[in-house]
Design an enzyme around this catalytic site. Structure first.
Site, PDB file in Angstrom:
ATOM      1  CG  HIS A 189       9.672 -24.239  12.788  1.00  0.00           C
ATOM      2  ND1 HIS A 189       9.748 -23.621  11.865  1.00  0.00           N
ATOM      3  CD2 HIS A 189       9.790 -22.773  13.356  1.00  0.00           C
ATOM      4  CE1 HIS A 189       9.521 -22.283  11.075  1.00  0.00           C
ATOM      5  NE2 HIS A 189       9.033 -21.782  12.441  1.00  0.00           N
ATOM      6  CG  ASP A 204       6.207 -18.756  17.275  1.00  0.00           C
ATOM      7  OD1 ASP A 204       5.635 -18.161  15.890  1.00  0.00           O
ATOM      8  OD2 ASP A 204       6.977 -18.341  17.278  1.00  0.00           O
ATOM      9  CE  LYS A 232       9.447 -15.776  20.474  1.00  0.00           C
ATOM     10  NZ  LYS A 232      10.743 -15.363  19.506  1.00  0.00           N
ATOM     11  CG  ASP A 277       8.752 -25.205   8.377  1.00  0.00           C
ATOM     12  OD1 ASP A 277       9.597 -23.953   9.217  1.00  0.00           O
ATOM     13  OD2 ASP A 277       8.473 -26.188   9.608  1.00  0.00           O
ATOM     14  CG  HIS A 278      12.236 -20.377   8.398  1.00  0.00           C
ATOM     15  ND1 HIS A 278      11.072 -20.063   9.138  1.00  0.00           N
ATOM     16  CD2 HIS A 278      13.457 -20.552   8.924  1.00  0.00           C
ATOM     17  CE1 HIS A 278      11.696 -19.487  10.134  1.00  0.00           C
ATOM     18  NE2 HIS A 278      12.943 -20.093  10.040  1.00  0.00           N
ATOM     19  NE  ARG A 320      -2.453  -1.360   3.506  1.00  0.00           N
ATOM     20  CZ  ARG A 320      -2.916  -1.249   4.703  1.00  0.00           C
ATOM     21  NH1 ARG A 320      -4.310  -1.148   5.115  1.00  0.00           N
ATOM     22  NH2 ARG A 320      -1.976  -1.872   5.940  1.00  0.00           N
ATOM     23  CE  LYS A 380      16.597 -22.394  10.454  1.00  0.00           C
ATOM     24  NZ  LYS A 380      17.932 -21.250   9.905  1.00  0.00           N
ATOM     25  CG  ASP A 409      -6.256  -0.824  -0.189  1.00  0.00           C
ATOM     26  OD1 ASP A 409      -6.297  -2.428   0.812  1.00  0.00           O
ATOM     27  OD2 ASP A 409      -6.252  -0.017   0.409  1.00  0.00           O
ATOM     28  CG  PHE A 410      -4.680  -7.000   0.137  1.00  0.00           C
ATOM     29  CD1 PHE A 410      -3.799  -7.255  -1.288  1.00  0.00           C
ATOM     30  CD2 PHE A 410      -3.293  -7.319   1.649  1.00  0.00           C
ATOM     31  CE1 PHE A 410      -2.698  -7.614  -1.009  1.00  0.00           C
ATOM     32  CE2 PHE A 410      -2.021  -7.745   1.671  1.00  0.00           C
ATOM     33  CZ  PHE A 410      -1.529  -8.028   0.271  1.00  0.00           C
ATOM     34  CD  GLU A 444      13.436 -17.849  19.034  1.00  0.00           C
ATOM     35  OE1 GLU A 444      13.762 -17.010  18.404  1.00  0.00           O
ATOM     36  OE2 GLU A 444      12.177 -18.517  19.490  1.00  0.00           O
TER      37      GLU A 444
END
Length: 504
Positions: free
Chosen positions: A248, A243, A348, A185-186, A50, A190, A93-94, A224
């Site tokens: 993952h 998450d 975390k 899924d990144h 946008r 890896k 713009d959605f 993390e």
């Protein structure tokens, strides 16, 4: 298998082209692929958003992003000029679907210029609530009709729960065929994760031992040191289980637990992964009580700096019930793994940032050495480190030099940096190249996503319906709540943490 083969002309359309993901990951990945000769001879990158940009101001913004975040450092000016000539910006713009007319015109311009066989990849680097809107607009403006040459790449989270994941799958299946949908899924891109396949199935040494007869238990930890930072608002609706574990960590578990595929065909490999999820033991109320642990971090000190607790983070409810730590014991009920626990842990504000897969083998059947000789005795372990270092190490017992017979654990290490020269490609480079090649091996299939959600839903429902009375229950820079240690200690084990060079 990836090689520098000629690819069809490709148009990359990046929804969310002004967002963080594109700046930090996608644009640097595409530039690095271009630098190393993996991009098609003819390609175009169309960013959407946008924000008002001209083509030139958008190129400048992406150049600054690549300079900051690319693994290869600052751009080479002549190369960037060539790469930059492929970058264009299309305000979209959605909330106003008519803006898709401009996008369609831009895509068709390149299709006409590049000729037959030009493929279009629509990358949804946007918030999940925009996934259905974009998919429906792509259908309305007839941008997805060529099944062989149009693809959609969707970032996680794929659904908020089982019901929403099914709804999204159903919607997408009315617009695309499954071969057009790339659920990314990144973690699966890896380098060390990919090496799991080679390690297991290209060597005759390990497969005979890869079962309940020789393996004691498996641990998968993704920890993390950072807190939620500016993502508190998002994290409130997610939590550690959604998450990290639902996608993952369960994907890593599937790689460890899967049966040998017949070949390297994408669907054959994904079939084996789904089999693992289908074989996993469902959670009863009793299982949730004794086989799961949740936690939330309080304030503390990290590397000499005071950090806030989760409930003091921006965008977080002062009485939040959201977990920032989760540990779960899973079982795979099949012949290979019956009775072998798989412990998954993530959190975390923990003591270190690392991603480890640890396979602990059973002890020797008969101990011939005296207690004095074996005071440092340790069962054999295979440790696959995904980050921050990339290595695979086998921990074995060996005699310490000297006249006395004293055994010490030693590591046999395959270290990427010590073995190979040059930079290792980022995960997104691998996955974007696979999307251009039409290779879905490292992408999740619809039934795989739903099976993972189905497995964790009983835990999610229980945790959300029962407010934790002891949150926060672990300080920053610790290893999480004490209950997590008890979870694994009840079975006679302990969490394995790889000593890192940057830690005391």
């Amino acid at each position: 298998m990836k090689t520098k083969t000629a690819l069809n002309p490709t148009i990359f359309v990046i929804f969310g082209g002004t967002g963080d993901l594109n700046k930090r990951k996608l644009a640097p990945a595409l530039y690095n692929l271009f630098m190393e000769g993996y991009m098609p001879e003819k390609f175009a990158i169309i960013g959407t958003g946008r924000t008002e940009f001209t083509d030139e101001s958008y190129k400048t913004a992406l150049e600054e992003a690549v300079n900051e975040f690319s693994r290869s450092g600052k751009v080479k000016k002549d190369k960037w000029d060539d790469f930059g000539n492929t970058i264009h910006y299309c305000p979209t713009d959605f909330a106003q679907p008519k803006t898709f007319e401009n996008l369609k015109a831009a895509v068709e311009k390149y299709q006409k210029e590049y000729g037959a066989g030009t493929q279009v990849i629509f990358y949804l680097a946007v918030a999940p609530n925009f996934f259905p809107i974009i998919a429906e607009c792509l259908q309305k403006y007839k941008l997805t009709q060529d099944e062989d040459n149009s693809r959609i790449v969707i970032e996680k989270p794929f659904g908020h729960d089982l019901e929403s994941a099914k709804e999204l799958n159903t919607l997408l299946s009315t617009i695309f065929t499954e071969k057009q949908i790339y659920r990314i899924d990144h973690y699966l891109g890896k380098e060390t994760v990919q090496n799991m396949m080679a390690f297991r199935f290209a060597n005759s040494l390990f497969e005979p031992l890869w079962n309940r007869s020789y393996i004691d238990h498996v641990q998968i930890s993704v920890t993390e040191q950072l807190g939620v930072g500016d993502r508190g608002g998002y994290y409130e609706g997610s939590g550690a289980l959604r998450d990290m574990i639902q996608n993952h960590l369960l994907q890593l578990l599937c790689l460890v637990g899967m049966e040998a595929p017949i070949n390297f065909d994408a669907d054959e490999i994904r079939n084996r992964k789904v089999e693992v999820l289908k074989a996993m033991r469902p959670f009863s109320s009793e299982d949730i009580r004794f086989s799961t642990v949740r936690g939330q971090y309080s304030k503390g000190w990290v590397e000499g700096k005071e950090v806030p607790g989760y409930r003091q983070e921006k965008g977080v409810d002062a009485h939040s019930n959201t977990e920032t730590f989760a540990a779960v014991k899973f079982h795979i009920d099949n012949w290979r793994w019956q009775g072998i626990p798989f412990y998954l842990r993530t959190g975390k504000r923990l003591n270190q940032t690392s991603s480890l897969i640890t396979i602990q083998f059973r002890d020797v059947p008969h101990q011939i050495f005296s207690a004095g000789v074996t005071e440092n005795w340790q069962q054999n372990r295979l440790v696959i480190s995904i980050q921050p270092e990339m290595s695979i190490r086998m921990q074995v017992q060996a005699k310490r030099p000297g006249l006395d017979m004293v055994l010490n654990p030693v590591d046999m290490v395959f270290d990427y940096k010590g073995t190979y020269e040059g930079d290792t490609p980022e995960a997104y480079e691998t996955l974007l190249l696979d999307a251009m090649m039409g290779d879905q091996t490292l992408f999740m299939r619809g039934d795989q996503v739903e099976a993972a959600w189905e497995l964790v839903m009983p835990i999610l429902n229980t945790w959300e319906s029962k407010k934790s009375i002891n949150f926060p229950n672990y300080p920053a820079d610790s290893w999480g709540p004490e209950e997590a240690e008890a979870l694994i200690a009840r079975d006679g084990f302990h969490w394995f943490n790889l000593p890192l060079k940057n830690k005391d």
